[in-house]
Design a protein around this motif. Structure first.
Motif, PDB file in Angstrom:
ATOM      1  N   GLU A  61       0.283  -1.460  -0.062  1.00  0.00           N
ATOM      2  CA  GLU A  61      -0.140   0.018  -0.306  1.00  0.00           C
ATOM      3  C   GLU A  61       0.689   1.440   0.077  1.00  0.00           C
ATOM      4  N   LYS A  62       0.596   2.792  -0.830  1.00  0.00           N
ATOM      5  CA  LYS A  62       0.773   3.868  -0.680  1.00  0.00           C
ATOM      6  C   LYS A  62       0.183   4.526   0.754  1.00  0.00           C
ATOM      7  N   ILE A  63       0.476   5.074   1.639  1.00  0.00           N
ATOM      8  CA  ILE A  63      -0.026   5.862   2.755  1.00  0.00           C
ATOM      9  C   ILE A  63      -0.017   7.029   2.490  1.00  0.00           C
ATOM     10  N   ASP A  64      -0.667   8.415   2.491  1.00  0.00           N
ATOM     11  CA  ASP A  64      -0.223   9.540   2.304  1.00  0.00           C
ATOM     12  C   ASP A  64      -0.492  10.007   3.702  1.00  0.00           C
ATOM     13  N   LEU A  65      -0.084  11.239   3.571  1.00  0.00           N
ATOM     14  CA  LEU A  65      -0.146  12.065   4.848  1.00  0.00           C
ATOM     15  C   LEU A  65      -0.422  13.255   4.642  1.00  0.00           C
ATOM     16  N   PHE A  66      -1.580  14.019   4.802  1.00  0.00           N
ATOM     17  CA  PHE A  66      -1.483  14.887   3.792  1.00  0.00           C
ATOM     18  C   PHE A  66      -1.903  16.336   5.178  1.00  0.00           C
ATOM     19  N   GLU A  67      -1.383  17.612   4.953  1.00  0.00           N
ATOM     20  CA  GLU A  67      -1.282  19.111   6.217  1.00  0.00           C
ATOM     21  C   GLU A  67      -2.920  19.571   5.555  1.00  0.00           C
ATOM     22  N   SER A  68      -2.765  20.488   6.927  1.00  0.00           N
ATOM     23  CA  SER A  68      -3.651  21.522   6.506  1.00  0.00           C
ATOM     24  C   SER A  68      -3.427  22.708   7.706  1.00  0.00           C
ATOM     25  N   GLU A  69      -3.636  23.701   7.611  1.00  0.00           N
ATOM     26  CA  GLU A  69      -3.528  24.410   8.199  1.00  0.00           C
ATOM     27  C   GLU A  69      -3.514  24.485   9.970  1.00  0.00           C
ATOM     28  N   ASN A  70      -4.700  24.017  10.193  1.00  0.00           N
ATOM     29  CA  ASN A  70      -4.456  23.523  11.451  1.00  0.00           C
ATOM     30  C   ASN A  70      -3.608  22.243  12.485  1.00  0.00           C
ATOM     31  N   THR A  71      -3.262  20.979  11.475  1.00  0.00           N
ATOM     32  CA  THR A  71      -2.415  20.003  11.477  1.00  0.00           C
ATOM     33  C   THR A  71      -1.116  20.743  12.572  1.00  0.00           C
ATOM     34  N   THR A  72      -1.472  19.988  13.475  1.00  0.00           N
ATOM     35  CA  THR A  72       0.087  19.980  14.533  1.00  0.00           C
ATOM     36  C   THR A  72       0.983  18.981  14.059  1.00  0.00           C
ATOM     37  N   THR A  73       1.991  19.642  14.426  1.00  0.00           N
ATOM     38  CA  THR A  73       3.106  18.504  14.118  1.00  0.00           C
ATOM     39  C   THR A  73       4.796  19.006  15.265  1.00  0.00           C
ATOM     40  N   PHE A  74       5.062  17.144  15.392  1.00  0.00           N
ATOM     41  CA  PHE A  74       5.958  16.867  16.214  1.00  0.00           C
ATOM     42  C   PHE A  74       7.240  17.795  16.109  1.00  0.00           C
ATOM     43  N   GLU A  75       7.818  17.816  16.637  1.00  0.00           N
ATOM     44  CA  GLU A  75       9.632  17.982  16.689  1.00  0.00           C
ATOM     45  C   GLU A  75      10.151  16.494  16.149  1.00  0.00           C
ATOM     46  N   ARG A  76      10.719  16.051  15.612  1.00  0.00           N
ATOM     47  CA  ARG A  76      11.349  14.560  15.631  1.00  0.00           C
ATOM     48  C   ARG A  76      12.898  15.101  15.966  1.00  0.00           C
ATOM     49  N   LEU A  77      13.807  13.378  15.912  1.00  0.00           N
ATOM     50  CA  LEU A  77      15.303  13.715  17.082  1.00  0.00           C
ATOM     51  C   LEU A  77      15.476  13.237  15.535  1.00  0.00           C
ATOM     52  N   LYS A  78      16.338  14.307  15.325  1.00  0.00           N
ATOM     53  CA  LYS A  78      17.670  13.460  14.162  1.00  0.00           C
ATOM     54  C   LYS A  78      18.734  13.246  14.668  1.00  0.00           C
ATOM     55  N   LYS A 105      14.805  13.664  28.344  1.00  0.00           N
ATOM     56  CA  LYS A 105      15.137  14.337  27.383  1.00  0.00           C
ATOM     57  C   LYS A 105      14.795  13.909  26.041  1.00  0.00           C
ATOM     58  N   PHE A 106      14.624  15.201  25.161  1.00  0.00           N
ATOM     59  CA  PHE A 106      14.526  14.889  23.824  1.00  0.00           C
ATOM     60  C   PHE A 106      15.802  13.824  23.438  1.00  0.00           C
ATOM     61  N   VAL A 107      16.807  14.345  23.286  1.00  0.00           N
ATOM     62  CA  VAL A 107      18.287  13.571  23.171  1.00  0.00           C
ATOM     63  C   VAL A 107      18.203  12.498  23.166  1.00  0.00           C
ATOM     64  N   THR A 108      17.591  11.503  22.420  1.00  0.00           N
ATOM     65  CA  THR A 108      18.488   9.883  23.799  1.00  0.00           C
ATOM     66  C   THR A 108      18.056   9.183  22.731  1.00  0.00           C
ATOM     67  N   VAL A 109      18.739   8.103  22.625  1.00  0.00           N
ATOM     68  CA  VAL A 109      19.023   7.237  21.931  1.00  0.00           C
ATOM     69  C   VAL A 109      17.259   5.891  21.274  1.00  0.00           C
ATOM     70  N   ALA A 110      16.303   6.238  22.691  1.00  0.00           N
ATOM     71  CA  ALA A 110      15.095   5.355  22.439  1.00  0.00           C
ATOM     72  C   ALA A 110      14.189   6.828  21.038  1.00  0.00           C
ATOM     73  N   ASN A 111      14.738   7.491  21.571  1.00  0.00           N
ATOM     74  CA  ASN A 111      13.516   8.803  20.192  1.00  0.00           C
ATOM     75  C   ASN A 111      14.622   8.285  19.215  1.00  0.00           C
ATOM     76  N   ALA A 112      14.637   8.358  18.202  1.00  0.00           N
ATOM     77  CA  ALA A 112      15.990   8.038  17.855  1.00  0.00           C
ATOM     78  C   ALA A 112      15.786   6.530  16.568  1.00  0.00           C
ATOM     79  N   PRO A 130      14.901   0.485  23.675  1.00  0.00           N
ATOM     80  CA  PRO A 130      15.861  -0.686  23.887  1.00  0.00           C
ATOM     81  C   PRO A 130      15.830  -1.621  25.543  1.00  0.00           C
ATOM     82  N   ILE A 131      16.352  -2.704  24.832  1.00  0.00           N
ATOM     83  CA  ILE A 131      16.367  -4.339  26.470  1.00  0.00           C
ATOM     84  C   ILE A 131      17.230  -3.391  27.838  1.00  0.00           C
TER      85      ILE A 131
END
Length: 287
Positions: A61-78, A105-112, A130-131
């Motif tokens: 399947e192809k899954i598309d995510l669209f945004e609108s003016e009210n879409t809330t986005t989250f900061e994703r750790l890079k 914390k935001f910067v963790t291995v688990a978040n990445a 993580p185990i």
């Protein structure tokens, strides 16, 4: 609405509810609750049709995510992590020194993990977890579970001492060639085997030793506490040290070098190792 992200589903072992599968596939919405809200708002399309919570995903399947003016986005750790082994059940990654495994914390291995690992195609796939622990200043191998059952089974292997870990440390002061310590930690049994591979003289520290460590238990700061109890603290340790023998600015010289276990699902023997960091080899160039 504007197209924000597209995800292509790989072949799955068996169909999975879309709401379960979709956790972690989009950078903009990393949580299950966020996915549920996006589905209700009609922001997610599967093969160009509006998605619903009752749809099952089987692969292709192809899954598309669209945004609108009210879409809330989250900061994703890079944070790019080195992946040394991965299949549908588990992964082994390299944790650099100076990064938390998990926590608030935001910067963790688990978040990445989600951005660095391929989502499992199995029905009980979950956000990678993580185990076991590695201290913030420790570098080395970290075992990760990718499904509900694998997290349980890998935890069981650790509890039953069927996962063997090898560490390397640089310690301070003259040491016996090899030995064993069973000094309790926090009133709990703790066991560590050690072997000195090479020693060099040092103007400041008298002797520095490259030590191979094989813990039989996994108490918090076990290796650091055990080596201090032998009067041979780890170089760079600012918590477990002898007065006047703290090295600043270079970090902790403790490295989780290898993991050895039988894969709980494929029965394959897994032996993964990671070479010593450069700072170790500057002192001991033969390793």
């Amino acid at each position: 609405m504007n197209l924000l992200e597209t995800h292509f589903v790989k072949k799955l072992e068996k169909p999975v509810r879309f709401q379960e599968y979709s956790v972690g596939i989009f950078n903009a919405i990393p949580t299950k609750s966020g996915i549920k809200k996006a589905i209700k708002k009609g922001h997610i399309f599967i093969d160009d049709k509006i998605a619903s919570t009752g749809i099952y995903i089987s692969g292709g399947e192809k899954i598309d995510l669209f945004e609108s003016e009210n879409t809330t986005t989250f900061e994703r750790l890079k944070l790019n992590l080195e992946v040394l082994f991965e299949d549908d059940y588990l992964a082994i990654i390299y944790k650099p020194a100076g990064i938390l495994v998990s926590g608030n914390k935001f910067v963790t291995v688990a978040n990445a993990l989600s951005q660095n690992l391929i989502k499992s195609s199995l029905a009980d796939a979950v956000k990678p977890q993580p185990i076991h622990r590695l201290d913030y200043p420790t570098s080395g191998l970290l075992l990760v579970g990718k499904t509900s059952l694998s997290i349980i089974e890998l935890g069981r292997l650790f509890k039953e001492k069927n996962i063997k870990k090898t560490y390397f440390a640089i310690t301070i002061g003259k040491m016996n060639a090899k030995g064993y310590t069973d000094k309790p930690i926090d009133n709990k049994e703790a066991f560590t085997n050690y072997e000195v591979l090479e020693s060099v003289t040092s103007k400041r520290f008298d002797f520095l030793n490259l030590v191979k460590l094989k813990p039989e238990t996994g108490r918090k700061h076990q290796l650091r506490k055990h080596l201090l109890s032998l009067k041979n603290p780890i170089l760079g340790d600012k918590e477990h040290f002898k007065e006047g023998l703290v090295l600043n600015g270079k970090g902790l010289y403790l490295h989780a070098a290898s993991l050895d276990f039988i894969h709980p699902f494929t029965q394959e023997k897994i032996t993964i190792s990671k070479e010593l960091p450069k700072k170790f080899r500057k002192i001991f160039p033969n390793f």
